[in-house]
Design an enzyme around this catalytic site. Structure first.
Site, PDB file in Angstrom:
ATOM      1  N   ASN A 148      32.866  45.927  33.215  1.00 48.49           N
ATOM      2  CA  ASN A 148      33.295  44.593  33.638  1.00 48.49           C
ATOM      3  C   ASN A 148      34.814  44.431  33.617  1.00 48.49           C
ATOM      4  O   ASN A 148      35.372  43.685  34.416  1.00 48.49           O
ATOM      5  CB  ASN A 148      32.637  43.558  32.708  1.00 48.49           C
ATOM      6  CG  ASN A 148      33.307  42.212  32.793  1.00 48.49           C
ATOM      7  OD1 ASN A 148      33.053  41.439  33.709  1.00 48.49           O
ATOM      8  ND2 ASN A 148      34.207  41.926  31.836  1.00 48.49           N
ATOM      9  N   SER A 204      41.162  48.308  45.067  1.00 53.97           N
ATOM     10  CA  SER A 204      40.626  48.844  43.804  1.00 53.97           C
ATOM     11  C   SER A 204      39.124  48.579  43.700  1.00 53.97           C
ATOM     12  O   SER A 204      38.368  49.398  43.174  1.00 53.97           O
ATOM     13  CB  SER A 204      41.365  48.249  42.594  1.00 53.97           C
ATOM     14  OG  SER A 204      40.955  46.911  42.341  1.00 53.97           O
ATOM     15  N   TYR A 263      44.038  44.429  44.670  1.00 53.23           N
ATOM     16  CA  TYR A 263      42.776  44.175  43.962  1.00 53.23           C
ATOM     17  C   TYR A 263      41.608  44.582  44.857  1.00 53.23           C
ATOM     18  O   TYR A 263      40.666  45.252  44.409  1.00 53.23           O
ATOM     19  CB  TYR A 263      42.702  42.680  43.618  1.00 53.23           C
ATOM     20  CG  TYR A 263      41.416  42.232  42.982  1.00 53.23           C
ATOM     21  CD1 TYR A 263      41.153  42.473  41.636  1.00 53.23           C
ATOM     22  CD2 TYR A 263      40.448  41.535  43.731  1.00 53.23           C
ATOM     23  CE1 TYR A 263      39.973  42.039  41.050  1.00 53.23           C
ATOM     24  CE2 TYR A 263      39.275  41.099  43.146  1.00 53.23           C
ATOM     25  CZ  TYR A 263      39.039  41.349  41.806  1.00 53.23           C
ATOM     26  OH  TYR A 263      37.864  40.926  41.219  1.00 53.23           O
TER      27      TYR A 263
END
Ligand SMILES: NC(=O)c1ccc[n+]([C@@H]2O[C@H](COP(=O)([O-])OP(=O)(O)OC[C@H]3O[C@@H](n4cnc5c(N)ncnc54)[C@H](OP(=O)(O)O)[C@@H]3O)[C@@H](O)[C@H]2O)c1
Length: 289
Positions: free
Chosen positions: A88, A199, A196
């Site tokens: 997470n 990724s 982001y």
């Protein structure tokens, strides 16, 4: 029989904390809330206690191979194996961040993608039969988020979608993105302008590779890897603009962590916060939330 063990990274707050809370209620075994900061991790354990829930704490900085290996050694010597792993932990720069894009690209890909990969590389050998792995990806991690229509973007999507894509090739693709970002040439080479997002596309692509490889290397062991968009959730990452509570955001990830033995699907899937399996390659990208 050995006690079952579940591990959540970045469990001290936000969706990770929600996942730990859900697992404390539903997982028949020991739940590890891990965090990169001991104080924040132990404070979260205390908060759970106030709700009558029990989780154990261990330090785990996914951006440090040393920290990951220390945790691996601890799990191995204490329990001998692992049953659930929820990756997470992640970072996201704010829209107003002043760090140069090159730095955002490098750090986002290193923490969110390489960090997740390193955790898997160290912990997968400990995964027991019927192990369940969940990568918390994002709507931003859908392949169609590499959304250009020029030949470079089309070629990139083709490479990410290749059913024979390997981890070294995926790392090479992400290294190329970071290197192009440093030259401010990522756009003209077909990449989106989201560190982001790239990724998380990498994390989603990794999911497919890992399921294929585990099916080949450990046939019959029923180890299942999925990734999930948890929804747009009210956390620090979204500056509390998200519309879902952390418990709602934890629903699909914890559901995937608890998939029953020999489940047919999802396996290597990209799953939406309403638990629906989404076509990662062809889309269409579901509405954002
Ligand atoms: N919130 C959303 O709407 C949303 C939407 C799509 C996907 N996601 C994904 O959901 C996951 C959780 O996000 P969130 O919204 O709950 O974010 P958050 O509130 O910012 O929490 C992120 C967690 O990750 C931890 N973390 C960051 N870097 C770490 C590292 N190097 N090692 C270990 N832990 C680290 C943080 O620890 P510290 O407290 O020490 O910083 C924190 O516990 C992330 O993967 C995110 O990309 C969130």
């Amino acid at each position: 029989m050995a006690a079952k063990v579940a591990v959540v990274t970045g469990g001290n707050k936000g969706i990770g904390y929600g996942i730990v809370r859900a697992l404390c209620k539903k997982f028949e075994g020991i739940v590890y809330l891990t965090a990169r900061d001991e104080g924040r991790g132990l404070a979260a354990i205390e908060d759970l206690k106030k709700e009558g829930l029990e989780a154990k704490f261990h330090l785990l900085d996914v951006d440090s191979l040393d920290s990951i290996q220390r945790f691996r050694d601890y799990v191995k010597s204490t329990y001998g194996g692992l049953d659930v792993l929820v990756n997470n932990a992640a970072i996201a720069y704010k829209v107003a961040a002043t760090e140069p894009f090159a730095e955002q690209a490098e750090v986002s890909c290193r923490v969110n993608f390489i960090g997740t990969l390193n955790v898997c590389n160290e912990l997968f050998p400990l995964m027991r039969k019927h192990g369940r792995v969940v990568h918390v990806s994002s709507s931003a991690g859908h392949l169609q988020r590499i959304n250009g229509q020029e030949p470079e973007s089309i070629e990139l999507r083709k490479q990410f979608a290749d059913p024979e894509l390997t981890t070294p090739k995926l790392i090479e693709l992400i290294d190329t993105f970071v290197s192009l970002a440093k030259q401010a040439k990522h756009r003209e080479n077909g990449w989106p302008n989201s560190a982001y997002g790239v990724s998380k596309v990498a994390v989603s692509a990794l999911t497919r590779i890992q399921q294929r490889e585990l099916d080949q290397s450990r046939p019959g062991d029923d180890i299942v890897v999925n990734c999930v968009h948890p929804g747009y959730v009210d956390t620090d990452m979204t500056s509390h603009k998200g519309v879902l509570t952390i418990d709602q955001g934890a629903d699909a990830p914890s559901h995937l962590a608890l998939l029953p033995p020999n489940v047919k699907e999802p396996r290597g899937g990209y799953v939406w916060h309403n638990r629906a399996i989404v076509d990662w390659v062809n889309g269409p990208t579901p509405t954002i939330y």
